[in-house]
Design a protein around this motif. Structure first.
Motif, short mmCIF file in Angstrom:
data_model
loop_
_atom_site.label_atom_id
_atom_site.label_comp_id
_atom_site.label_asym_id
_atom_site.label_seq_id
_atom_site.Cartn_x
_atom_site.Cartn_y
_atom_site.Cartn_z
N HIS A 216 0.84 -1.20 0.00
CA HIS A 216 0.00 0.00 0.00
C HIS A 216 0.87 1.25 0.00
CE1 HIS A 216 -1.93 3.41 2.07
NE2 HIS A 216 -2.96 3.09 1.31
N ASP A 217 1.90 1.26 0.85
CA ASP A 217 2.78 2.42 0.91
C ASP A 217 3.51 2.62 -0.41
OD1 ASP A 217 1.90 2.71 3.44
OD2 ASP A 217 3.81 2.32 4.42
N MET B 62 -6.27 2.84 -6.69
CA MET B 62 -6.24 2.35 -5.31
C MET B 62 -7.44 1.48 -4.99
SD MET B 62 -3.36 3.25 -4.32
CE MET B 62 -3.46 2.68 -2.63
N TRP C 182 -7.69 0.63 9.75
CA TRP C 182 -6.23 0.65 9.87
C TRP C 182 -5.76 0.05 11.18
CZ3 TRP C 182 -3.55 1.32 5.67
CH2 TRP C 182 -4.07 2.08 4.62
N TYR D 272 -6.36 -1.83 -6.09
CA TYR D 272 -5.43 -2.40 -5.10
C TYR D 272 -6.19 -3.02 -3.93
CZ TYR D 272 -2.21 -2.62 -1.18
OH TYR D 272 -1.50 -3.06 -0.09
N TRP D 273 -7.14 -2.26 -3.36
CA TRP D 273 -7.85 -2.77 -2.18
C TRP D 273 -8.79 -3.91 -2.54
CZ3 TRP D 273 -6.31 -2.34 2.53
CH2 TRP D 273 -5.54 -1.25 2.91
N HIS E 144 2.30 1.98 -3.47
CA HIS E 144 1.39 2.62 -4.42
C HIS E 144 1.07 4.05 -4.00
CE1 HIS E 144 0.67 -0.84 -6.97
NE2 HIS E 144 0.58 -1.58 -5.89
N ARG F 14 -6.52 -6.77 -2.52
CA ARG F 14 -6.21 -7.09 -1.12
C ARG F 14 -7.35 -7.87 -0.49
NH1 ARG F 14 -2.61 -3.81 2.36
NH2 ARG F 14 -3.82 -4.67 4.09
#
Length: 620
Positions: A206-207, A548, A417, A551-552, A209, A555
């Motif tokens: 994540h960091d 993003m 988070w 991405y999630w 991207h 994930r």
């Protein structure tokens, strides 16, 4: 007779068979015969045999001291044979002569070639410069090798810390750090980016991207300007709205731009207020806060993260948070008992926000089913919401266009988070939400109605604004001209209902306030300057939001350990998953009609390249 000759930059040996003045036919040790120009012959010898000469000469050349040869050589041009005789003696053998040739040929910084077999030693200053260059190259390669060894041992060189961002996102292949990284990655059979991520250059994928996004699109870090509370002193003189207001937003929304109020008139009609936060009242054009917002141009959304256009100190006094009086630019709709629109009125005032209604709490009570049943169960603001819905349907029918596209399922992303998974911090929840839900349509229709009427109002007052138009048969575009919007069925369409989140809306709000006597409007050319930068940046933000979200979504597949799932065929061998907002190519998919439901197996999920590989299992 045996010969040593040069061909295509290489030295070769063979047996002379036949000769003319210009050429010689030579038999190579392999048995193949070649034609050699006489001028290319460098040495004739009788022993050893051709196959041995170069082997023995190469071994002897390794023992020769090139520095000594340079020291004893004359300044003028000299042949390799003359230097061999001076070094080995007049009776120098063929091997010794050939060794001298090979040594001089292999040291171009010491000896410059001046013809076939002829050399001249380099001037001292040129030699020293060349040697310094060689030493620099040697040290450079030694450093590359040392860093490569360190990387292969699983450690990032500590001196790389300031360069990690560049190595991840904009590597320079001329830098020795990049060369060392590429060498180590090749040996590991991976890519430089993956190697750095595996070695902990970033805390998580994540960091990685988000870091790319920040590098490309975020302004350099700087302390945000502070909103001066003294600017609020004039608010107390604003008139107070005569009805409480409520907002409708997702539960994660903090920049609440709009709210509604509903008041029944004595004649049975209604007065509905659309109340928009008024940051333009205190954030003037050209101030530090304005420049901060103009540099960002919009709030940036992505799952689990939001970067606001305005700093928190400026959002807090303007957001329409519940249980407080806030300044607002209001548009009132006066409706007859039949819900026909009689007139509209714009006012700058203070509004009491009685409630911030949240979609997740409202939708169980306000949805298609409960609306069809007449909203039988009581809940807060039920009657006001029902009236807003009824008028929204009238607005939609009057435009002849739907404000939302039905039949599409969107996904809401919520990232916790506080929870860490095997892929790093963040536990993602995907919530499917059919597009076109009644609350969506209610908010959209009232926003459209407000933006249309404020656009017409600016045009009537001959004040410039930034519009979104779509002339018939053309694409949607932004301009300072009040053009028709074919897609919305509207005579013109202004963006003015999200001034906390979009700079265009903030600029348009200044124009609206100017028509009420608060400040001077900006000229059209100043507004026009905003359009290209805003369109570019807004498109970039939306693209990164989609990036993003992908991405999630990937994930989520790994987090939930999804092995198979259903999908709908889109076209050819492309499908869209039903469980997550992902489109993917399925090479093994048979020829099926669009819309066919299939089951696919998840084979690999790549969180670096955001790639998903799947396999067709069956038609459902």
């Amino acid at each position: 007779m045996y010969l040593l000759f040069e061909e295509a930059g290489a030295f070769k040996t063979g047996i002379e068979r036949t000769a003319t003045d210009a050429s010689i036919q030579v038999e190579l040790p392999s048995g193949r015969r070649v034609k050699v120009k006489t001028a290319n012959v460098l040495l004739r010898f009788r022993e050893p045999n051709p196959a041995q000469l170069l082997t023995e000469a190469e071994a002897l050349a390794e023992t020769l001291d090139i520095d000594f040869l340079w020291e004893v050589s004359p300044e003028e041009t000299i042949s390799f044979e003359t230097l061999a005789e001076a070094y080995f003696g007049k009776q120098a053998s063929a091997v010794e002569r050939a060794a001298m040739l090979l040594k001089l040929h292999s040291a171009p910084i010491y000896f410059h070639r001046k013809g076939k077999g002829l050399f001249r030693k380099a001037p001292p200053e040129i030699l020293q410069a060349a040697l310094a260059g060689l030493e620099k190259k040697r040290k450079r390669q030694a450093q590359i090798d040392a860093w490569r060894t360190e990387l292969l041992a699983g450690k990032i060189p500590p001196e790389w810390a300031p360069l990690l961002d560049q190595l991840l996102y904009a590597p320079d292949r001329n830098q020795i750090e990049t060369q060392a990284l590429e060498a180590a990655a090749t040996e590991r059979n991976t890519t430089p980016t993956r190697l750095l991520i595996d070695l902990g250059a970033v805390a998580s994928t994540h960091d990685y991207h988000f870091g790319r996004f920040a590098r490309e699109l975020l302004p350099e870090e700087a302390a945000p300007p502070h909103w001066d509370e003294a600017l609020a002193t004039a608010w107390s003189s604003l008139p107070q709205a005569d009805a409480p207001a409520f907002s409708i937003d997702d539960h994660t929304t903090t920049e609440i731009d709009d709210a509604f109020s509903v008041r029944r008139r004595a004649d049975g009609g209604w007065r509905v207020g659309v109340h928009i936060a008024a940051p333009a009242l205190s954030i003037a054009d050209g101030t530090e806060l304005d420049r901060w917002a103009r540099e960002r141009l919009s709030t940036i959304y992505m799952p689990g993260h939001k970067i606001t256009m305005l700093p928190p100190s400026a959002i807090a006094p303007h957001t329409l948070a519940e249980n407080q009086w806030v300044p607002a630019l209001s548009l009132y709709f006066d409706l007859a008992p039949s819900l026909a629109l009689e007139r509209t009125e714009t006012q700058l005032e203070r509004v009491f926000i009685a409630a911030n209604l949240r979609l997740n709490a409202l939708e169980p009570h306000f949805n298609e089913q409960t609306l069809s049943d007449g909203l039988p169960e009581p809940f807060p603001w039920r009657d006001e919401l029902k009236l807003l819905w009824d008028v929204a349907t009238v607005f939609e029918a009057g435009r002849g266009k739907s404000s939302v596209q039905n039949g599409i399922v969107d996904f809401l992303f919520y990232v916790d988070w506080a929870i860490t998974t095997e892929d790093g911090p963040g536990f993602v929840t995907l919530v499917p939400r059919p597009r076109g839900a009644p609350l969506d349509k209610l908010v959209s229709e009232w926003a459209i109605a407000t933006n249309v009427r404020w656009g017409e109002w600016l045009r009537a007052h001959d004040v410039a604004g930034i519009y979104r138009g779509q002339p018939p048969g053309e694409k949607v575009r932004m301009s300072i001209h009040a053009e028709p919007h074919e897609g919305l069925g509207a005579p013109c369409y202004l963006w003015a209902t999200s001034p906390l989140r979009r700079y265009v809306d903030l600029a348009n709000q200044r124009q609206l306030l100017a028509t009420l006597g608060h400040g001077e409007p900006l000229p059209a050319d100043r507004l026009a300057e905003l359009i290209p930068a805003f369109e570019t940046r807004y498109a970039q933000y939306q693209e990164w939001q989609r990036h993003m979200e992908r991405y999630w979504a990937l994930r989520w597949l790994r987090q939930e350990r999804v092995e198979t799932t259903t999908a709908l065929v889109q076209r050819e061998n492309w499908v869209r998953l039903e469980s997550a907002p992902l489109a993917v190519k399925v090479p093994s998919l048979p020829l099926l009609a669009s819309g066919t439901r299939v089951r696919i197996a998840i084979e690999t999920v790549d969180l670096v390249d955001l790639d998903l590989k799947v396999r067709y299992v069956a038609t459902v």
